[in-house]
Design an enzyme around this catalytic site. Structure first.
Site, PDB file in Angstrom:
ATOM      1  CG  HIS A 140      -2.171   0.875   0.450  1.00 57.16           C
ATOM      2  ND1 HIS A 140      -1.963   2.514   1.082  1.00 57.16           N
ATOM      3  CD2 HIS A 140      -3.573   0.011   0.732  1.00 57.16           C
ATOM      4  CE1 HIS A 140      -3.160   3.007   0.906  1.00 57.16           C
ATOM      5  NE2 HIS A 140      -4.018   1.810   0.808  1.00 57.16           N
ATOM      6  CG  HIS A 141       2.221   5.210  -2.874  1.00 59.34           C
ATOM      7  ND1 HIS A 141       3.106   5.491  -2.180  1.00 59.34           N
ATOM      8  CD2 HIS A 141       2.145   5.254  -4.063  1.00 59.34           C
ATOM      9  CE1 HIS A 141       3.617   6.038  -2.871  1.00 59.34           C
ATOM     10  NE2 HIS A 141       3.363   6.352  -4.156  1.00 59.34           N
ATOM     11  CB  ALA A 142      -0.564   4.092   2.969  1.00 55.68           C
ATOM     12  CB  VAL A 191       6.432   1.999   0.702  1.00 60.74           C
ATOM     13  CG1 VAL A 191       6.587   0.944   2.276  1.00 60.74           C
ATOM     14  CG2 VAL A 191       5.152   1.489  -0.246  1.00 60.74           C
ATOM     15  CG  ASN A 235       3.956   7.340   0.579  1.00 60.40           C
ATOM     16  OD1 ASN A 235       4.363   7.413  -0.379  1.00 60.40           O
ATOM     17  ND2 ASN A 235       2.746   6.843   1.403  1.00 60.40           N
TER      18      ASN A 235
END
Length: 488
Positions: A142-144, A146, A334
């Site tokens: 999940h982009h939350a 990494v 991020n």
């Protein structure tokens, strides 16, 4: 326990069934000679040993009261039988079948009641030319949790430089378990975090004001002002002069098939291009690798749209992520911002189009340094979960009516230049798979690996079902770029 920072939390609040917010990659591995048994079992054993050194794989979300502010991360030990799962393909299936599986799996949301990652293993693939067994791995993160650079840092923990896994230092004692807080404690945590963020934001305002003053007199400031003026003119109909300016200044992107509301379908393709020849060509032209990547994408998109009779008279505009991470920072989360530039797709002459792209990247770099300091990675979140979740659901209905600012996303992530191994298997390819959103239905992500430029193309399945054609144009653009350098 740590509250999810504001920038990371955006990927949680904006996620919908049509817009999954995870990133990943399709990896092809070659098993060592004489390997016996199932590789998925070896992979689970390997991951179990590396989990103590991979906090991004142990973090699970815990919502705070009423979901009024951002959730917190708690440390748990994932069940690898759930997170590492097997898949089977038809006998003799090749790369096209793997691409189809990635497209199908990429729209499946990651459950939030467990750590936000999943590994999909494909065994019994057709052996390579040397007769060795091959397996494939499709990863979801999940982009939350990494961004591109922190995913590379995670890979450095999981991957090895030799088939024999290295021994990592023993971690300190830890107990991975869900932490239960009472309602009062949860509110105290939430409010204290919000108070701290408001204080930090207030402290940054004087410096931000000074930066804004500098930006206002720079090329970046003028560009921002023109863009705002042109967007306003499109909505208010403020005369032909403003409309003409919006076309000549290239502040708004032309509407294309990519600027639509995305569906819960995806198309995916990957290609691996030889890197040494590309590096030699871009050095001969005095350009950066990023310039070369943008040129390849520009040329491939121009040919794709021209073949379909859809090439706009204005140039396509690409959104380009830019890392704000300091050198040596391997923390999860991020630290990235976004800028945009013209791809020059309206220019037929390859040499002139490449010169246009190089000028655009130089202009972008000139204004980016000051703007980066204005973009916080954390900020107060009271009410944002409700507000942004509602906005994300509504965005699909208006994305096609709002003038597009960009047409697609192009991301370039540096990778290792040596062969890597996972659970004894050698990684042959590493094709990224990223995110598409309403209004931007195509994402091109590239990463260097060993002696190749690995390209992952992902799009809304309805906007670009013929994504293999775009991959073919990229290969042709690569050949053309080598010829361009030779001619120069």
């Amino acid at each position: 326990m740590k509250q999810v920072p504001g920038l990371d939390a955006l990927f949680l609040h904006l996620e919908t069934p049509e817009m999954p917010m995870h990133v990943g990659a399709l990896h092809l591995f070659e098993l060592p000679p004489g390997f016996r048994g199932r590789w998925i079992n070896a992979l689970r054993k390997h991951l179990q040993a590396r989990l103590p050194h991979a906090p991004a794989l142990r973090r699970q979300l815990a919502e705070l009261p009423l979901n009024l502010v951002n959730p917190v991360w708690v440390d748990v030990m994932p069940d690898l039988r759930v997170h590492v799962v097997p898949h089977t393909l038809e006998p003799g299936a090749g790369l096209a079948a793997l691409h189809a599986e990635v497209a199908r799996l990429h729209v499946e949301l990651l459950p939030r009641d467990r750590p936000l990652w999943k590994f999909h293993v494909f065994e019994d693939l057709t052996p390579g030319d040397n007769g060795r067994k091959r397996v494939a791995l499709y990863t979801q993160l999940h982009h939350a949790a990494v961004d591109g650079q922190s995913a590379v840092a995670l890979a450095e923990v999981l991957l090895d430089l030799t088939p024999e896994p290295r021994e990592l230092p023993a971690p300190g004692r830890r107990r991975a378990k869900q932490v239960q807080l009472g309602t009062v404690d949860q509110w105290r945590l939430a409010l204290s975090e919000q108070a701290k963020q408001f204080i930090d934001l207030a402290k940054s305002l004087p410096a931000s004001a000074g930066t804004l003053t500098q930006v206002a007199g720079s090329a970046a400031g003028h560009t921002l002002a023109r863009t705002a003026k042109n967007v306003l003119a499109r909505f208010t109909g403020a005369g032909k002069v403003a409309s003409a300016a919006s076309h000549s200044m290239l502040n708004l992107a032309p509407r294309t098939r990519f600027n639509v509301a995305v569906s819960a379908t995806r198309s995916f393709a990957s290609i691996s291009l030889p890197l040494p020849a590309l590096q030699a060509a871009r050095k001969a032209l005095g350009a950066s690798l990023n310039d070369a990547v943008l040129y390849l994408c520009s040329t491939a998109l121009r040919e794709l749209l021209k073949d379909a009779g859809e090439l706009p008279r204005k140039p396509l505009i690409a959104a380009v992520p830019v890392s704000m991470r300091e050198a040596g920072d391997t923390s999860a989360g991020n630290q990235v911002t976004m800028t945009s530039l013209s791809l020059g797709t309206h220019i037929a002459d390859p040499k002139k189009r490449f010169a246009h792209i190089r000028a655009a990247t130089e202009h972008m770099k000139g204004g980016l340094g000051a703007l980066k300091s204005l973009m916080p990675t954390d900020f107060p979140s009271i009410g944002l979960p409700w507000l942004l979740s509602t906005a994300a659901r509504a965005w699909g209905g208006v994305a096609e009516r709002i003038p597009p600012i960009v047409n697609l996303v192009i991301s370039n992530v540096p990778g290792p230049n040596v062969p890597l191994y996972l659970a004894g298997a050698r990684m042959l390819t590493n094709a990224p798979a990223s995110i598409v959103v309403h209004g931007i239905a195509l994402n091109v992500t590239v990463q260097t690996y060993e002696k190749h430029l690995e390209v992952g193309l992902i799009a809304c399945g309805e906007a670009l079902p013929e994504i293999d054609a775009l991959a073919g144009h990229l290969r042709a653009a690569y050949d053309g770029f080598i010829e361009l350098a030779a001619a120069d």
